[in-house]
Design an enzyme around this catalytic site. Sequence first.
Site, short mmCIF file in Angstrom:
data_model
loop_
_atom_site.label_atom_id
_atom_site.label_comp_id
_atom_site.label_asym_id
_atom_site.label_seq_id
_atom_site.Cartn_x
_atom_site.Cartn_y
_atom_site.Cartn_z
N THR A 1 14.92 -19.78 7.13
CA THR A 1 13.52 -19.59 7.51
C THR A 1 13.30 -18.25 8.19
O THR A 1 12.17 -17.93 8.55
CB THR A 1 13.05 -20.71 8.48
N CYS B 1 21.88 -2.83 10.68
CA CYS B 1 20.97 -2.20 9.73
C CYS B 1 20.89 -0.67 9.87
O CYS B 1 20.81 0.05 8.88
CB CYS B 1 19.58 -2.81 9.84
N GLY C 1 13.26 -5.63 11.50
CA GLY C 1 14.63 -5.64 12.01
C GLY C 1 14.81 -6.51 13.23
O GLY C 1 15.93 -6.88 13.57
N GLU D 1 21.71 -1.58 20.33
CA GLU D 1 21.70 -0.94 19.03
C GLU D 1 22.50 0.37 19.05
O GLU D 1 23.27 0.67 18.12
CB GLU D 1 20.26 -0.65 18.61
N HIS E 1 13.99 1.55 7.72
CA HIS E 1 14.41 2.36 8.85
C HIS E 1 14.46 3.82 8.42
O HIS E 1 15.04 4.16 7.39
CB HIS E 1 15.81 1.94 9.31
N ASN F 1 15.88 -1.97 5.68
CA ASN F 1 16.68 -2.55 6.75
C ASN F 1 17.05 -4.02 6.55
O ASN F 1 18.07 -4.47 7.07
CB ASN F 1 15.98 -2.39 8.10
#
Lengths: 354, 354, 354, 354
Positions: D13, D150, D181, D203, D243, D332
Amino acid sequence: MSGKVKVAVLGATGMIGQRFVEMLEDHPYFEIEGLYASERSEGKRFGDTLKVRDYNYKQETLDMKISKMDVDHISKACRIAFSGIPSELAGPTETELAQKGVAVFTNAGSHRMDPHVPIIVPEVNTDQFCSIKDQDTYGNGGYIVTNANCSSTGIVVPLRALNDAFGLNEVFVSTYQAISGAGYPGVPSLDIVGNVIPFISHEEEKMETELAKMLGTYADGEFKYAGFKVMANCARVPVIDGHTESLVIDMKESPSIEEVAKVLADFRGEPQKLGLPSAPEQPIIVRAEENRPQPIYDVFAGTPDRARGMASSVGRIRCSNGYYKMWVVSHNTLRGGAGGSMLNAEYAYKKGIL
Amino acid sequence: MSGKVKVAVLGATGMIGQRFVEMLEDHPYFEIEGLYASERSEGKRFGDTLKVRDYNYKQETLDMKISKMDVDHISKACRIAFSGIPSELAGPTETELAQKGVAVFTNAGSHRMDPHVPIIVPEVNTDQFCSIKDQDTYGNGGYIVTNANCSSTGIVVPLRALNDAFGLNEVFVSTYQAISGAGYPGVPSLDIVGNVIPFISHEEEKMETELAKMLGTYADGEFKYAGFKVMANCARVPVIDGHTESLVIDMKESPSIEEVAKVLADFRGEPQKLGLPSAPEQPIIVRAEENRPQPIYDVFAGTPDRARGMASSVGRIRCSNGYYKMWVVSHNTLRGGAGGSMLNAEYAYKKGIL
Amino acid sequence: MSGKVKVAVLGATGMIGQRFVEMLEDHPYFEIEGLYASERSEGKRFGDTLKVRDYNYKQETLDMKISKMDVDHISKACRIAFSGIPSELAGPTETELAQKGVAVFTNAGSHRMDPHVPIIVPEVNTDQFCSIKDQDTYGNGGYIVTNANCSSTGIVVPLRALNDAFGLNEVFVSTYQAISGAGYPGVPSLDIVGNVIPFISHEEEKMETELAKMLGTYADGEFKYAGFKVMANCARVPVIDGHTESLVIDMKESPSIEEVAKVLADFRGEPQKLGLPSAPEQPIIVRAEENRPQPIYDVFAGTPDRARGMASSVGRIRCSNGYYKMWVVSHNTLRGGAGGSMLNAEYAYKKGIL
Amino acid sequence: MSGKVKVAVLGATGMIGQRFVEMLEDHPYFEIEGLYASERSEGKRFGDTLKVRDYNYKQETLDMKISKMDVDHISKACRIAFSGIPSELAGPTETELAQKGVAVFTNAGSHRMDPHVPIIVPEVNTDQFCSIKDQDTYGNGGYIVTNANCSSTGIVVPLRALNDAFGLNEVFVSTYQAISGAGYPGVPSLDIVGNVIPFISHEEEKMETELAKMLGTYADGEFKYAGFKVMANCARVPVIDGHTESLVIDMKESPSIEEVAKVLADFRGEPQKLGLPSAPEQPIIVRAEENRPQPIYDVFAGTPDRARGMASSVGRIRCSNGYYKMWVVSHNTLRGGAGGSMLNAEYAYKKGIL
C-alpha cells in the site's frame, strides 16, 4: 503508400498542437504530412519545442522539422488540417484553408459562433454536423468544424446524458482550470504558484453560450439554442493538466442519486457505437469514492489504455435542497482540446464526410 | 500588574493556536497567561513548534514554553480560553472549562450546533450573543462562544449585507480552500501538489447549516434559521493561506451591479462601530479589477495594517440570467479562525459580558 | 521641504523596482521623486502594476503614477537613481545618468565587470567604494555602484567572515533559486510547477567571478581578485522568494563546528557599525535546528522587524572529510536585490560620498 | 501453471510497494502471489490504496485484495519477497523471511550496512552478489539483497563509468529530492509547498557511505570501500517524482568534456548485456540541451518505452577550475526504488542464483 489521409498539424509547437501530434502517432486513419507553426519556429526539431510533460513520442517524430505555415502547400498536400493555432490568430488562416478545400478541425475559438460552423462533441451533437453544408466553402470540399472550449467539453457529455433523461433547467458551474489551458508560455509562475486566479478572459461567456448551442439543434440553416440556463464562474488553479468542475444542477425531474449515476455510467454516443479510434469505451466514468474525481488520478481515466485522456470522470453525486451536486474532471488538452477535434475528424472519416 | 484580562491559548502548537498567539501580541485588552497543548508538546519552546510561515512573534513569545492542558489551573488563572483544539478533541475540554467558569472562545466545531451555543461573527449576529445566558454554565460565569467554520465566515459578512439590502433566496457556493485550513500535518503533499481535492469532510454540510443559523435569530430559547437555501461544493487547492469562494446568488430584488457593490463597500457592523482592536475599518473590500480578489494579494487586504487578515475581499460582481455572481477571498485562519474568536472576545469585553 | 535626498526608482513596475519602493517608504535619508518605467507603463497607477505578494505599501504610494524614463528630468530632479531595470536594457541608461551627475545604485548586471565599477555589499567590501573616483563621470558627481548578483549576495557575507577567520581555498555551491529572481513575467508556470530547472543563464559564471572580485581588493586603479576558487551549479525551484544555497567549503584552517558558528554569528560589518537604516542588527543568523534555514521561515529572519529580508541565515554547519558543509537562505530581491543597493546608498550618504 | 516464479510484495500500500506491483504486471519471470501490508490495510482493495499518480494498473490488479503480513505463509508460497516496507520496520521481518528460505530483494535501508548484505545496482557491482553466500541463511536458500538509497542510485551508474575511465578523487553532490521519496503520507504540504527543506534524516550519511561501498569490492568475507570521498548536502523540493542532483567531481585524469560525455553515453553494464526485462537499453542518457535534464521531461527518459523510469539522465557537463560539473535526474521510486530491486531479482533469476 499508406492509403491513410494526409493531415497537417497547425500550431505544432504549442500545447494543443503537440497533443494532436501525440494522438496521430500510429493513427489508423490519418498520417502527418507536416508540422506547421509560425516563422519563428521554422526549421526547429519538434523534439526541441516540447511543452507536454508526459510525452511519449517516437524518435522519428521527435526528429521531425517544423515548417512555416504555407496555406497553398497545405491545401495541396493535405485533406485535413488540425488547428492548434491560438484563437486570436487562427481565424483568417482557417478560413483560407477551408476556401482552398481543406477540412479544418480546430480547437481555436475564432469561428465557434459563425452562423454555419458547428461546435461538435460527437457523443453529444453529431446531428449538427450537417451545418457544414451551409458553409460557403463546402462546394469546394472545404469546411470548418470546431471542438468546444475545454471547460464546456468536460461537462457537456454528462449534461447531454442528464438532459435526455431528466431535463435540465439550470446549471451552476465553477471551474478549477489547469494552467496548460492557457497555452505556452501562458500563466507566469509568479501569478499562479500558491494562488487561485478567479478570471479567465471570456471563459464564462463561452461556457454560457457554447453549452446551449451544442445541446440545441441546427435546422433551417441556423442554430437553435437549448432552453436551459448556465451560470459560470471560472478560475485558474496550480494544476498542470485536468480541469475540475463543480456542478449544481436543477433538473425537471427528481431522480434518485442512483438513477443519476446509472444514466451517466450507461451513456454511450456515436463514437462508441462507431468504434472510433480515439473514443473511450465509456465516455463518462462514475466514481463511487468520497473524494474523487481528482486531476492527478482521473485525468487519464477509462479504457482502453486509460482512455488516452478522453473520458470525463464524475463523482460525489449528491442532492441538496432539490439540487443535484457533482464534480467532474476531464483532460483539458486531450478531451477538451486536440482529442475533441481528432474525434470529430474520425467521425467525418467514418461517415464519409471527408 | 497590567490590568489586562488573562487568557489561555489552547492548542498553541497548532495552526489556529499560533494565530491566536499572533493576535495577542500587545493586545490592549488581553494578555497571555499560558500556552497549552497536548502532553506530547509539554515543555517545548513555542518557537520550536512554528507552523505559521509569515510569523512575526516577539523574541519573548518565541521563548515561551508550552504547558500541558490543565483545566483546573486554567480555570483559576484565566478568565478566557481561546481554543484552537482540533474539533474531534475539543468538546469535553471546552465543556469542562465552561463548567469551571471560563469564557471559552473557540474555533472548534464541536459545540457549534449545541442548542444554546451561538456561532458569532460580530459584524453579522451579535444579537445571538444572548443565547449564552441559556447555557447551563452561565450562572457560574462560564460559557462557550464559537466562531464559524472558515468557509462560512468568508462569505457571511457579504451575505448579511446583501440579505439586509435585497433579500436572499438561494446561494450557490464553490470553495477553493487553502491547505492551512486542514491544520498540521494536515494534507499530505503527495495529495495536493498540482491537484484539486473536491472533498473536505463535513464542510459542505457545515456551510449549508451554519450560514442559515447565523443569519437567523435566537428567541424563546432557541435558534430559528434563516429561510434562504445554500448549495455548497467544497474543494481543497494548493494555496497556503486564503480561501477563495465562487458565489452565485438569487436575490429577491434586482439591484444594479453598482448598487450591489455600494451596499457591500458601505457595510459596517458592531466591531466597526465599537472600534474593536481586531476589527478592520472596512469589513468588505470591493475590488474593481477584472482579476481580483486573489489569495496572494488580498488575503491581508484592508486597513489598518492591511486589516491583519480580517477583511473579506469581493470582486468580479456580475449578473448572468438574473443571478448575481461574485468572488470572495478571506484569510481562513485569521478572519476565518483565530481572528473570529478574538473579535468575539473583544466584543464581550467591550460589552461587559466577561 | 523634507530635506531628504530625492531619488528616482527606475524599473518601478518590476520585481526589484517594487522592492525599492517598499524600502523607501518613510526612509530617513531618501524620498521618492518619481517612479520610472518603460513607455508601455506610462501613466499607470503603481498599485495596478503590483508584482510583490507580501506588499504593504501606503495608500498614497499605491496611487502614485508611473512616468516614462526621462534621463534629463531625472538628472535635474534627483541626486540618486535606484535602478531595477533588466540587465539587458540597463547599461546605456545608467551610463547616461552617471554622465549627467547622478549617483546610480543598481541591481542590474550590465556594469558589474566594468574596470572601475565596484560590486559592493557593505558588510564585505566598502574599501572598494573608492574605485568610483576612477570612473570618468566622477568629476561630474555621477557614478555607478552595483550590488551583487542575488546568489552571490546571499553567501558573500558568510564567506567574508570565514575568509577573515580561517582562510578560504575552495567553495562548492549549489543554488535553489526562487522564481522572483527571474523578474516578471519570468518563468512560465508550465516550466516550473513541480519541477527543477538546472540552468539560469550566466548565473554560474557570475558567481564564480563576482565573489572573487568582492573578496579581492581595489588598488592602483584596478580590481585584484581573491585567490580562492568557486565551483557553482545553479538551479531554479518552485519557491516564490528566498534563495537556498548548499555550501561545501575547503578552508586553510581546521576550526571546530562551534568556532565556525561563533565566527558567523559574531560577524558585524560597516552597516552595523554605522547603524544604517536598512542594516540588520546581525547580518548572519546562525540556526541550531536540524532542518533550518528554510525559505518559508527564514527569508525575513533577524531584527529589527525580522530584518526586512536583509540577513542571511546559516544552518546545518557540519564537517565531512575535512570539508565544511552548511546551508544558507537569503531574500533574493531584498538582501540580494533592492536592499543591497539601498544599503550601498545609505553608506554613501552616511560617509558623505553623495 | 505459468511456470513463473511466485513473488510476494511487502508494503504493497506504500509508494515503493505500488511501484513493485507496476513493474510486475506481465513480468516475464515473476508473478504476484500476494500483496502484503500491515494489519490496518487487511482486506482493502489494492485500487483503493493508490499513491502513484501516473499509475496504469490492469483492472484485475486494482481489484486484488491486500493481505496481512504472514511470514510463514509467504515463505511457503513464494521464492521471492520484494520489500517496500518502511526502513524502521523492515529489519526483523526481512531477517525472518531470509531465515525461512526466501530471497528478499528490498528497498529498505535496515540491512544495507550488514556485514554480508550487498547493496546492488547491477550496472555497477554484480561482483558483490557473491557476498550473499556468507549470509547465515544462505544454506537455507534465503538471503537479503538491498538496492541503494534513491539519491545514491541516481548517480552511482555515472560514477562507475567515470571511475572506470578516469578515476574519482572527490565527489561533491547536492540533491533536489522529490516528495515521493518520503513515502506516504510523508511530507506535510504546509512544509513543502513553495519551500525547500535542506534536511533529510540520515540521507547525507547514507550517500557518503553507500557510494563507497558499492564502488568498492567484496573479498575475504568483507566489503572494502572505494577510496574516493563524497561530500553530500541533501534537500527536499516540491517535485512529485524525480531526484535532481548537482555534481562537482575531481577526477584523477583530465578528459575533455566530449570524452566525459562519450564515456557516459557508451556505458553498458550486466543488465544490458544480459537483456534483463527491466533494464534500459542505455543506462545513462546524455543530454545536449543547455537546460536539461529536468524531472518533468527526463524522469522517464530512454528506451524501450521511455525506459520505464530506469535510466539516469546527465546533462550540462562542464569544467570549472579543473573540476567537472554536471546535473543528473533519475526516477527515485523506480530506478532509485522498486526498479532497483526488480533488476537485482532479474539478475539473480538469469544467473541461476534463485
